[in-house]
Design a protein around this motif. Structure first.
Motif, PDB file in Angstrom:
ATOM      1  N   THR A  80      36.367  35.246  31.040  1.00 33.39           N
ATOM      2  CA  THR A  80      36.645  35.897  32.382  1.00 33.39           C
ATOM      3  C   THR A  80      37.586  34.974  33.131  1.00 33.39           C
ATOM      4  OG1 THR A  80      35.022  37.405  32.467  1.00 33.39           O
ATOM      5  CG2 THR A  80      36.068  37.208  34.622  1.00 33.39           C
ATOM      6  N   ASP A  82      39.463  33.587  37.004  1.00 33.22           N
ATOM      7  CA  ASP A  82      39.859  34.167  38.365  1.00 33.22           C
ATOM      8  C   ASP A  82      41.062  33.250  38.869  1.00 33.22           C
ATOM      9  OD1 ASP A  82      39.754  34.386  41.065  1.00 33.22           O
ATOM     10  OD2 ASP A  82      37.657  34.355  41.061  1.00 33.22           O
ATOM     11  N   THR A  87      40.138  39.044  39.119  1.00 32.96           N
ATOM     12  CA  THR A  87      39.837  38.353  38.106  1.00 32.96           C
ATOM     13  C   THR A  87      40.394  39.119  36.653  1.00 32.96           C
ATOM     14  OG1 THR A  87      37.790  39.880  38.057  1.00 32.96           O
ATOM     15  CG2 THR A  87      37.803  37.706  38.996  1.00 32.96           C
ATOM     16  N   CYS A  88      40.426  38.376  35.502  1.00 30.04           N
ATOM     17  CA  CYS A  88      41.065  39.251  34.405  1.00 30.04           C
ATOM     18  C   CYS A  88      40.082  38.675  33.227  1.00 30.04           C
ATOM     19  CB  CYS A  88      42.553  38.883  34.052  1.00 30.04           C
ATOM     20  SG  CYS A  88      43.494  39.329  32.412  1.00 30.04           S
ATOM     21  N   VAL A  89      39.944  39.827  32.231  1.00 28.45           N
ATOM     22  CA  VAL A  89      39.145  39.471  31.236  1.00 28.45           C
ATOM     23  C   VAL A  89      40.029  39.138  29.941  1.00 28.45           C
ATOM     24  CG1 VAL A  89      37.459  40.438  29.457  1.00 28.45           C
ATOM     25  CG2 VAL A  89      36.977  40.783  31.900  1.00 28.45           C
ATOM     26  N   GLN A 123      42.838  43.174  31.776  1.00 33.56           N
ATOM     27  CA  GLN A 123      42.286  42.330  30.848  1.00 33.56           C
ATOM     28  C   GLN A 123      43.564  42.062  29.955  1.00 33.56           C
ATOM     29  OE1 GLN A 123      39.885  44.235  27.539  1.00 33.56           O
ATOM     30  NE2 GLN A 123      40.325  46.423  28.392  1.00 33.56           N
TER      31      GLN A 123
END
Length: 701
Positions: A80, A82, A87-89, A123
């Motif tokens: 993950t 930030d 946030t992005c997975v 994501q």
């Protein structure tokens, strides 16, 4: 005792990436410089997640807040990041310990990939990542076509090194540059530098459709190199010598015209005269005779052969398959044998499947000169075949033969044709039932003279073409029953001989069994390329004699089969065939007086739809029976490879120019090539060496 010589230092072994470069054909600096990107990635800017849109390829910068390995639904590394706004997975389904370490919690990284938005947030799957920090690139990052052992990073460095070392001085004199459409602000060096590293504000559309001025520069130079190479080949050949074969008044040529049971069409007469004019010269003819399926090319070839035979020379006709060679042989024996026999001459037959005794007898007839005309397959060019005096070589379906095979036929003139101090070769007539589109004739066939038979003999019935889904197979079988009841015969063509796991296609053997069951009392034959020649011959003989109602076949019947009573052609899995091949197959019917039809049986994909190219091919077949229009559309759909076949093996297909859209550039290059070659031969030589290297040799065959 002499002192021992120091052995030379062993050649340095090539590394795996260096071998991979060679595999890609990147041996010279100029090859590397001309290895252009297939696409670009934009690493010049960072996008905030709050400003991003799903489906975009973006680069984000942030701090890693989580890193763990998940096992459901499958093993994956989940990271993950930030960026301060969201946030992005990041998901990695294959990963290494070193990668896991580089993506440790707290590290600040750049991640680039396609952003997907869902209910659980942003994501990226398998993004490209690197440590943050340092300046961002100022140009788009190139992505090159490569092979397994050649990472992009290594290839980028190699291309950049080649680009900096390559000799990119101008090879088109300044006074001619404008005639080729070359803009002074885009030298070759500037065009290449730009295309390897375009600025971030460059229009991606202009790069992708190759309309950018830098692309135009490359395309114009490439087309000029091709035109120069073709023109040089033609001029070199024009310096060679061939036997001059003037047509003799009241000779075999006139006798054959009088003996034929039909009158020639105006187009046949015209191309016959063009060929006769070439044969009368002491320069080797290099002519392509093109004509649609059934336009009567064989009789034109026979008339050319009579001119050579009348002058005391031999003629050879080579066809790609035994079926086609035998078709020619039967026609030519019928027409010529009665005219040749009084002179103690005849027609010889030569194939790889002949028994030794028959073959030896044929070889003897050829070597003695008693065989005035030799018809056969590749067997004609084998070493043991010795002609006495060969003056004319005819190659049917020329795109099915390779460069080496054509060169071998041209080297068989025979001992009696030798002339001290003069390089000689026979006249060459190539025939094709696949018409060559104009732009192709101007480019890849620029070194040939082209004769076209553009009308069909009277009496040929038009063929109705129907597209039928595979689900309606039963209706097609009913149609076959109706044709058989009228005393007609039917072809059913399949694309494969055996089941293939890769292509779930009904094979010829299974179709043969199914039709035999569905049509009791009808003799259904099977023909494919793996059958022994004697078996093939027996099957064809039954079909041609009318005893066999249906012939299930692979594409071995594509050319050369002539059964006027066959009125229906069914092509199974028509979506798998090329357009020119479909047109060739369709030409096997409509050869008699009966109304004829061609059914294109197609199977849609899993989604119930045909692919775009397949749909375009089938649509073209249904809309036109004109071979030239078919050829034009085939060039649009498939590009030039289908037409060239083995002609260019090893020679360069155009990498940058597109014959469908760059006609103006092609015409300009065609006009400029002779001027440049005449006035500045050294510039022309440098230009072709840069673009073609040693490959131009292939264009001479």
């Amino acid at each position: 005792m002499p002192a021992a010589q120091a052995s030379p230092a062993p050649a340095k072994a090539l590394s795996e990436p260096q071998k991979a470069l060679r595999k890609l054909g990147l041996a010279r600096d100029i090859d590397l410089a001309l290895h252009l990107p297939i696409r670009y990635e934009d690493e010049t800017r960072i996008t905030k997640l709050r400003d991003a849109h799903g489906g975009e390829s973006v680069q984000i910068e942030g701090t890693i807040t989580d890193n763990h390995v998940a096992f459901r639904p499958r093993r994956q590394l989940v990271v993950t990041i930030d960026d301060g706004t969201d946030t992005c997975v990041l998901r990695f389904f294959s990963f290494y310990p070193s990668q896991q370490k580089a993506l440790a919690v707290g590290n600040r990284i750049l991640a680039r990939g396609e952003l997907k938005g869902g209910l659980v947030g942003w994501q990226m799957v398998h993004p490209t990542t690197r440590a943050a920090g340092g300046d961002l690139p100022t140009a788009l990052t190139p992505v090159y076509s490569t092979v397994a052992a050649l990472p992009q990073a290594y290839l980028r460095k190699a291309v950049q090194a080649g680009l900096s070392r390559a000799d990119l001085r101008e090879t088109v004199p300044p006074e001619f540059a404008a005639r080729l459409g070359l803009r002074s602000e885009w030298s070759l060096r500037e065009a290449l530098q730009f295309l390897h590293h375009p600025g971030p504000d460059t229009s991606m559309a202009a790069l992708e459709d190759r309309s950018h001025p830098a692309w135009q520069r490359l395309k114009a130079e490439e087309l000029l190199a091709q035109q120069l190479s073709q023109l040089q080949s033609k001029r070199e050949r024009d310096r060679l010598r061939a036997p001059a074969l003037p047509a003799r008044p009241q000779g075999l040529h006139e006798q054959l015209l009088q003996a034929l049971p039909f009158a020639l069409t105006a187009a046949q007469r015209r191309v016959g005269e063009e060929i006769a004019r070439d044969l009368a010269l002491a320069v080797p003819m290099h002519r392509l005779l093109q004509g649609d399926v059934g336009s009567g090319k064989t009789v034109v070839a026979a008339l050319a052969a009579t001119i050579a035979i009348d002058a005391g020379w031999q003629c050879a006709l080579m066809a790609p398959t035994e079926i086609l060679a035998e078709q020619h042989f039967r026609k030519l024996v019928g027409w010529l044998e009665p005219l040749l026999a009084p002179h103690g001459l005849g027609v010889a037959w030569l194939t790889g499947s002949q028994k030794k005794k028959e073959r030896d007898a044929m070889l003897q007839r050829i070597a003695s000169g008693e065989a005035a005309l030799v018809v056969g397959t590749h067997a004609v060019i084998q070493d043991q075949v010795q002609f006495r005096r060969l003056a004319l070589a005819i190659i049917d379906e020329q795109h099915r033969f390779g460069v080496a095979q054509r060169l071998a036929l041209r080297s068989k003139m025979g001992a009696e044709s030798a002339e001290a101090g003069v390089e000689r070769e026979p006249h060459l007539l190539m025939m094709s039932a696949t018409p060559i589109p104009r732009t192709l004739a101007m480019s890849y066939y620029a070194d040939l003279d082209v004769s076209t038979i553009d009308e069909l003999p009277p009496g040929r019935t038009p063929i109705v073409t129907k597209l039928v889904a595979d689900s309606r197979r039963d209706e097609v079988i009913e149609r076959i029953r109706a044709q058989l009841a009228q005393g007609r015969q039917v072809y059913w063509v399949c694309p494969l001989i055996e089941e293939s796991e890769a292509l779930d296609l009904t094979n010829a053997t299974a179709t043969h069994e199914a039709l035999s069951t569905a049509l009791p009392g009808v003799l259904v034959g099977l023909l494919h390329s793996r059958m022994p020649p004697a078996e093939k011959k027996a099957v064809m003989s039954l079909f041609e004699g009318g005893q066999m109602g249906v012939l299930v076949s692979t594409t071995v019947i594509e050319v050369g089969v002539d059964v006027p009573n066959a009125s229906l052609m069914v092509i199974e899995h028509a979506e798998r065939f090329g357009l020119s091949q479909l047109h060739q197959l369709r030409g096997r019917v409509g050869r008699g007086a009966a109304a004829s039809a061609c059914v294109l049986l197609y199977a849609a994909g899993e989604n119930g739809r045909l692919g775009e190219a397949a749909r375009a091919r089938l649509k073209a077949m249904a809309e036109t029976a004109d071979g030239f229009e078919i050829a034009r559309r085939d060039l649009e759909i498939r590009g030039p490879g289908e037409f060239l076949g083995a002609r260019q093996s090893g020679a360069p297909l155009l990498r940058f120019a597109d014959l469908a859209t760059d006609t103006q550039l092609l015409q300009a290059a065609r006009d400029l090539a002779p001027v440049l070659l005449d006035r500045h031969p050294e510039w022309a030589q440098r230009h072709t060496a840069r673009w073609l290297g040693g490959k131009s040799e292939y264009l001479k065959a």
